[in-house]
Scaffold this motif. Structure first.
Motif, PDB file in Angstrom:
ATOM      1  N   CYS A 124      30.690 -27.250  -3.875  1.00  0.00           N
ATOM      2  CA  CYS A 124      29.554 -28.104  -4.408  1.00  0.00           C
ATOM      3  C   CYS A 124      29.857 -29.733  -4.024  1.00  0.00           C
ATOM      4  O   CYS A 124      31.324 -30.059  -3.894  1.00  0.00           O
ATOM      5  CB  CYS A 124      29.558 -27.953  -6.001  1.00  0.00           C
ATOM      6  SG  CYS A 124      29.061 -26.305  -6.782  1.00  0.00           S
ATOM      7  N   SER A 172      29.596 -33.438  -5.451  1.00  0.00           N
ATOM      8  CA  SER A 172      29.283 -34.354  -6.682  1.00  0.00           C
ATOM      9  C   SER A 172      28.706 -35.541  -6.531  1.00  0.00           C
ATOM     10  O   SER A 172      28.191 -35.749  -5.167  1.00  0.00           O
ATOM     11  CB  SER A 172      30.595 -34.699  -7.432  1.00  0.00           C
ATOM     12  OG  SER A 172      31.384 -35.496  -6.524  1.00  0.00           O
ATOM     13  N   VAL A 185      33.833 -24.573  -7.435  1.00  0.00           N
ATOM     14  CA  VAL A 185      33.428 -24.282  -8.788  1.00  0.00           C
ATOM     15  C   VAL A 185      33.143 -22.740  -9.057  1.00  0.00           C
ATOM     16  O   VAL A 185      32.299 -22.016  -8.277  1.00  0.00           O
ATOM     17  CB  VAL A 185      32.445 -25.151  -9.422  1.00  0.00           C
ATOM     18  CG1 VAL A 185      31.989 -24.894 -10.798  1.00  0.00           C
ATOM     19  CG2 VAL A 185      32.646 -26.508  -9.131  1.00  0.00           C
ATOM     20  N   ILE A 227      25.864 -30.365 -10.772  1.00  0.00           N
ATOM     21  CA  ILE A 227      27.276 -30.916 -10.381  1.00  0.00           C
ATOM     22  C   ILE A 227      26.828 -32.076  -9.479  1.00  0.00           C
ATOM     23  O   ILE A 227      27.376 -33.274  -9.538  1.00  0.00           O
ATOM     24  CB  ILE A 227      28.075 -30.083  -9.780  1.00  0.00           C
ATOM     25  CG1 ILE A 227      28.704 -29.036 -10.856  1.00  0.00           C
ATOM     26  CG2 ILE A 227      29.132 -30.731  -9.050  1.00  0.00           C
ATOM     27  CD1 ILE A 227      29.618 -27.978 -10.233  1.00  0.00           C
ATOM     28  N   LEU A 267      26.274 -35.553 -11.464  1.00  0.00           N
ATOM     29  CA  LEU A 267      27.379 -36.058 -12.000  1.00  0.00           C
ATOM     30  C   LEU A 267      28.488 -36.389 -11.073  1.00  0.00           C
ATOM     31  O   LEU A 267      28.702 -35.909  -9.729  1.00  0.00           O
ATOM     32  CB  LEU A 267      28.201 -34.982 -12.922  1.00  0.00           C
ATOM     33  CG  LEU A 267      27.299 -34.468 -13.930  1.00  0.00           C
ATOM     34  CD1 LEU A 267      28.250 -33.293 -14.669  1.00  0.00           C
ATOM     35  CD2 LEU A 267      26.715 -35.606 -14.921  1.00  0.00           C
ATOM     36  N   THR A 283      32.551 -34.463 -14.215  1.00  0.00           N
ATOM     37  CA  THR A 283      32.450 -33.030 -14.270  1.00  0.00           C
ATOM     38  C   THR A 283      33.687 -32.477 -15.303  1.00  0.00           C
ATOM     39  O   THR A 283      33.637 -31.267 -15.534  1.00  0.00           O
ATOM     40  CB  THR A 283      32.581 -32.584 -12.703  1.00  0.00           C
ATOM     41  OG1 THR A 283      33.743 -33.037 -12.171  1.00  0.00           O
ATOM     42  CG2 THR A 283      31.546 -32.878 -11.928  1.00  0.00           C
ATOM     43  N   ARG A 290      32.138 -30.921 -19.482  1.00  0.00           N
ATOM     44  CA  ARG A 290      31.963 -29.904 -19.135  1.00  0.00           C
ATOM     45  C   ARG A 290      31.021 -29.036 -19.929  1.00  0.00           C
ATOM     46  O   ARG A 290      30.097 -28.170 -19.615  1.00  0.00           O
ATOM     47  CB  ARG A 290      33.339 -29.087 -18.970  1.00  0.00           C
ATOM     48  CG  ARG A 290      33.339 -27.679 -18.683  1.00  0.00           C
ATOM     49  CD  ARG A 290      34.690 -26.919 -18.511  1.00  0.00           C
ATOM     50  NE  ARG A 290      35.461 -27.623 -17.401  1.00  0.00           N
ATOM     51  CZ  ARG A 290      36.339 -27.072 -16.722  1.00  0.00           C
ATOM     52  NH1 ARG A 290      36.951 -25.917 -17.418  1.00  0.00           N
ATOM     53  NH2 ARG A 290      37.148 -27.757 -15.861  1.00  0.00           N
ATOM     54  N   LEU A 349      27.633 -29.776 -19.133  1.00  0.00           N
ATOM     55  CA  LEU A 349      27.162 -29.172 -17.932  1.00  0.00           C
ATOM     56  C   LEU A 349      27.042 -27.733 -18.305  1.00  0.00           C
ATOM     57  O   LEU A 349      25.922 -27.357 -17.592  1.00  0.00           O
ATOM     58  CB  LEU A 349      28.246 -29.475 -16.988  1.00  0.00           C
ATOM     59  CG  LEU A 349      28.179 -28.690 -15.578  1.00  0.00           C
ATOM     60  CD1 LEU A 349      27.008 -29.317 -15.032  1.00  0.00           C
ATOM     61  CD2 LEU A 349      29.427 -28.909 -14.755  1.00  0.00           C
ATOM     62  N   ILE A 397      37.215 -25.733 -11.902  1.00  0.00           N
ATOM     63  CA  ILE A 397      36.772 -26.867 -10.939  1.00  0.00           C
ATOM     64  C   ILE A 397      37.967 -27.410 -10.204  1.00  0.00           C
ATOM     65  O   ILE A 397      38.859 -27.931 -10.492  1.00  0.00           O
ATOM     66  CB  ILE A 397      36.154 -28.040 -11.779  1.00  0.00           C
ATOM     67  CG1 ILE A 397      35.062 -27.455 -12.597  1.00  0.00           C
ATOM     68  CG2 ILE A 397      35.694 -29.088 -10.755  1.00  0.00           C
ATOM     69  CD1 ILE A 397      34.565 -28.561 -13.513  1.00  0.00           C
TER      70      ILE A 397
END
Length: 312
Positions: free
Chosen positions: A72, A74, A82, A119, A122, A127, A131, A134, A161
């Motif tokens: 991912c 950010s 993740v 994600i 953020l 992150t 959490r 999220l 993460i």
């Protein structure tokens, strides 16, 4: 016997097809001639042999599906790995059977895509710190999309993460700099507090010394004043007594005698302490008289000898 055996087995097979027991934790979807008939709940049921069949069996307990790790990006362009867990439950057996081909695989794929999307909104620090929010966002989005599938997404939990090695190294440097900064701030505050306490101590010490000196001078002044007052009172009383004594008969003689005694006493002290010859004025005149007489005598005795030498 052979015929009876075949008939018995056929009857057992018909009864087996006729009766159906659904366990407590499951629901069965029944099709009649290839078309959906009904959903059987846990319990004992009768079916039409060779017409009705169990097309799908669904577990009604809560299921846990593992979401594999994925890459991912950010909001601050940081690459992250993740993974997570999604918890779901079958609520409608018909929709779970006919609404989608495989609701488990669909839920996992939907969790991955939703997680990447959330994600991306953020930053890296958010992150880790947000959490819970999220997870709630991912559950809300998955549950909204999976409603036609007859399943209910209960919750989603992010397991790990993991930033890239470069990001981890950068974060370690940042944390070290932050710790060093806090240490320097703490030392500076400690030195500041120490200097403040030292200056306050010196100030208080100076105040105490000045107060002590002030009180000392006040006490000395009071003592000197009292001493002067006592001496003055004593002298006044002595003068008063002297005046009273002088008024009596023989007072003047007594005063003269006292003055002479004091004079003699003071002269004796001076003679004992002085490094030169000190005599009273009258004695000095007497000494000068004798020295003059000695010079006259020596002069008179030396004149005849001088006259005889001239005659010769």
């Amino acid at each position: 016997m052979f015929f009876l055996t075949i008939v018995f087995l056929f009857v057992v097979f018909i009864l087996f097809k006729l009766m159906l027991i659904v366990p407590m934790r499951e629901v069965h979807v029944i099709e009649r001639l290839g078309k959906f008939k009904k959903v059987l709940q846990p319990g004992f049921h009768f079916l039409v042999p060779f017409v009705d069949r169990v097309a799908y069996r669904h577990d009604t307990r809560e299921e846990v599906l593992d979401v594999p790790p994925q890459s991912c990006i950010s909001k601050d362009n940081t690459q992250l790995e993740v993974d997570g867990l999604v918890y779901l439950k079958v609520m409608d057996g018909k929709l779970a059977s006919y609404g989608i081909e495989n609701y488990r695989r669909a839920a996992v794929n939907l969790a991955q895509t939703t997680m990447r999307s959330e994600i991306g909104k953020l930053t890296l620090s958010e992150t880790f710190s947000e959490r819970d929010s999220l997870n709630e966002s991912i559950v809300r989005e998955i549950d909204k999309a999976s409603d036609p599938w007859g399943i209910k997404v209960l919750r989603y939990e992010i397991k790990n993460i993991t930033p890239s090695r470069h990001v981890i190294h950068t974060l370690e440097k940042q944390m070290e700099a932050e710790r060093q900064k806090r240490a320097e701030i703490t030392l500076a505050n400690a030195e500041k507090a120490a200097m403040i306490n030292l200056s306050q101590g010196e100030r208080q010490e100076a105040i105490n010394l000045s107060e002590g000196q002030k009180q000392k001078r006040i006490n000395e002044a009071k003592g000197t004043g009292q001493e002067i007052s006592i001496i003055a009172n004593a002298k006044a009383q002595a003068m008063e007594m002297i005046c009273q004594s002088l008024a009596n008969n023989g007072g003047n003689d007594a005063m003269n005698m006292l003055l002479k005694e004091q004079f003699i006493e003071q002269v004796g002290k001076i003679l004992n302490e002085a490094q030169v010859s000190v005599v009273p004025a009258e004695m000095a005149k007497l000494e000068g008289f004798f020295e003059g007489m000695e010079q006259v005598t020596s002069t008179v005795s030396g004149q005849p000898g001088s006259a005889a030498k001239g005659a010769r």
